[in-house]
Design an enzyme around this catalytic site. Structure first.
Site, PDB file in Angstrom:
ATOM      1  N   ARG A 115       0.866  -1.193   0.000  1.00 37.19           N
ATOM      2  CA  ARG A 115       0.000   0.000   0.000  1.00 37.19           C
ATOM      3  C   ARG A 115       0.892   1.229   0.000  1.00 37.19           C
ATOM      4  NH1 ARG A 115      -3.422   0.140   5.197  1.00 37.19           N
ATOM      5  NH2 ARG A 115      -4.142  -1.812   4.262  1.00 37.19           N
ATOM      6  N   HIS A 160       2.074  -1.943   5.545  1.00 40.18           N
ATOM      7  CA  HIS A 160       1.809  -2.318   4.152  1.00 40.18           C
ATOM      8  C   HIS A 160       2.729  -1.575   3.182  1.00 40.18           C
ATOM      9  CE1 HIS A 160      -1.873  -4.837   4.361  1.00 40.18           C
ATOM     10  NE2 HIS A 160      -2.146  -4.150   5.455  1.00 40.18           N
ATOM     11  N   ASP A 167      -3.283  -8.532   3.661  1.00 37.78           N
ATOM     12  CA  ASP A 167      -4.597  -8.787   4.261  1.00 37.78           C
ATOM     13  C   ASP A 167      -5.245  -9.889   3.439  1.00 37.78           C
ATOM     14  OD1 ASP A 167      -4.154  -6.673   6.004  1.00 37.78           O
ATOM     15  OD2 ASP A 167      -5.312  -5.237   4.821  1.00 37.78           O
ATOM     16  N   GLU A 249      -6.800  -7.800  14.058  1.00 38.59           N
ATOM     17  CA  GLU A 249      -7.372  -8.038  12.729  1.00 38.59           C
ATOM     18  C   GLU A 249      -7.067  -9.473  12.307  1.00 38.59           C
ATOM     19  OE1 GLU A 249      -6.709  -3.475  11.090  1.00 38.59           O
ATOM     20  OE2 GLU A 249      -5.487  -5.104  10.287  1.00 38.59           O
ATOM     21  N   HIS A 252      -4.837  -9.741   8.917  1.00 42.38           N
ATOM     22  CA  HIS A 252      -3.602  -8.976   8.714  1.00 42.38           C
ATOM     23  C   HIS A 252      -2.360  -9.782   9.113  1.00 42.38           C
ATOM     24  CE1 HIS A 252      -1.145  -5.181   8.884  1.00 42.38           C
ATOM     25  NE2 HIS A 252      -0.437  -5.956   9.693  1.00 42.38           N
TER      26      HIS A 252
END
Length: 279
Positions: A115, A160, A167, A249, A252
């Site tokens: 990301r 990320h 994810d 999460e 993740h």
């Protein structure tokens, strides 16, 4: 959602500057060969990314931030194409996890991978827009938007952006068809039972992806039965494959031996940002 420094998505702790080049001893895995660097700062411009489906076309993809079905309700800055980009070591490790998953009758499906920093900045800007809550009913139905940072659901910089965090979920084999998301369709809470929330073709994990809620914590005692077993299987597969889970999460995971543990990149999510799969 946004992940901060390792191991997961909480707000960052003091660390070397994002622009600093990590020392060679910082990671057991050598950095990619001959990375492009900035003559002025010595910072690698590219982390040696590959397109995951070039490395392993068996892994499913559902890149949510390239479209409108995510917690901001629109494509996120930096997502030029719906691709999963990862550093080569992380992608190859995920291929080995896929082998193990298939042996259990499941396949991996990824929602987000590398990301860019501009995407994390986009999320931070969105968080400051108190009136923009079009997707609240699905993604954070029981948490106030103003509390998303304090509760650890949003933070920046994000792991990320280092290129080795993913994810993901599990899907059955053969994989059911997933109905497309239509912007404007009625939203159902990500905490609702599987048959009521968005019809993701993944196995039941107790919540939807990117669910900002305590129910999404990996070991939530409120998640039982099949969903609990599915979370445990994913964690076992990923842990055995060299990944570390963020406990808030279930989706993740960070590659433990990531090659750039202190460096954050901003190349767009696009095939032009990747190296050929063969090296």
């Amino acid at each position: 959602m946004i992940a901060a420094l390792a191991p997961g998505c909480t707000r960052p702790t003091p660390s070397p500057s994002p622009s600093a080049t990590p020392p060679p001893a910082a990671s057991p895995t050598p950095p990619p060969s001959a990375p492009q660097t900035s003559a002025s700062a010595g910072t690698p411009r590219r982390p040696g990314l590959v397109v995951l489906t070039d490395v392993d076309p068996r892994i499913r993809t559902d890149i949510r931030y390239a479209g409108a079905h995510n917690f901001v309700g629109r494509p996120v800055a930096g997502y030029a194409e719906p691709l999963c980009l990862l550093t080569r070591p992380a992608a190859e490790a995920l291929r080995r996890v896929q082998d193990a998953a298939l042996a259990r009758g499941r396949s991996l499906k990824v929602y987000d991978c590398y990301r860019p920093r501009r995407a994390a900045d986009d999320f931070v800007e969105w968080a400051g827009q108190s009136g923009e809550q079009r997707m609240k009913a699905e993604f954070y139905p029981r948490v106030a938007k103003s509390e998303l940072f304090d509760e650890g659901y949003l933070g920046a910089p994000t792991a990320h952006s280092r290129g080795s965090t993913v994810d993901l979920t599990l899907v059955d084999v053969p994989t059911p068809t997933q109905p497309p998301y239509a912007p404007g369709q009625p939203l159902v809470a990500c905490t609702a039972p599987q048959g009521q929330r968005f019809a993701d073709n993944g196995v039941d994990m107790g919540t939807g992806f990117d669910c900002f809620d305590p129910l999404a914590h990996t070991a939530s005692p409120q998640v039982t039965g099949v969903a609990r077993d599915n979370r445990r299987l994913l964690r076992q597969l990923m842990t055995d494959g060299g990944f570390v889970n963020y406990d808030r999460e279930w989706w993740h995971y960070r590659y433990r031996d990531e090659p750039w543990p202190d460096t954050y990149f901003d190349v767009p999510v696009a095939r032009s940002s990747a190296e050929p799969a063969g090296g």
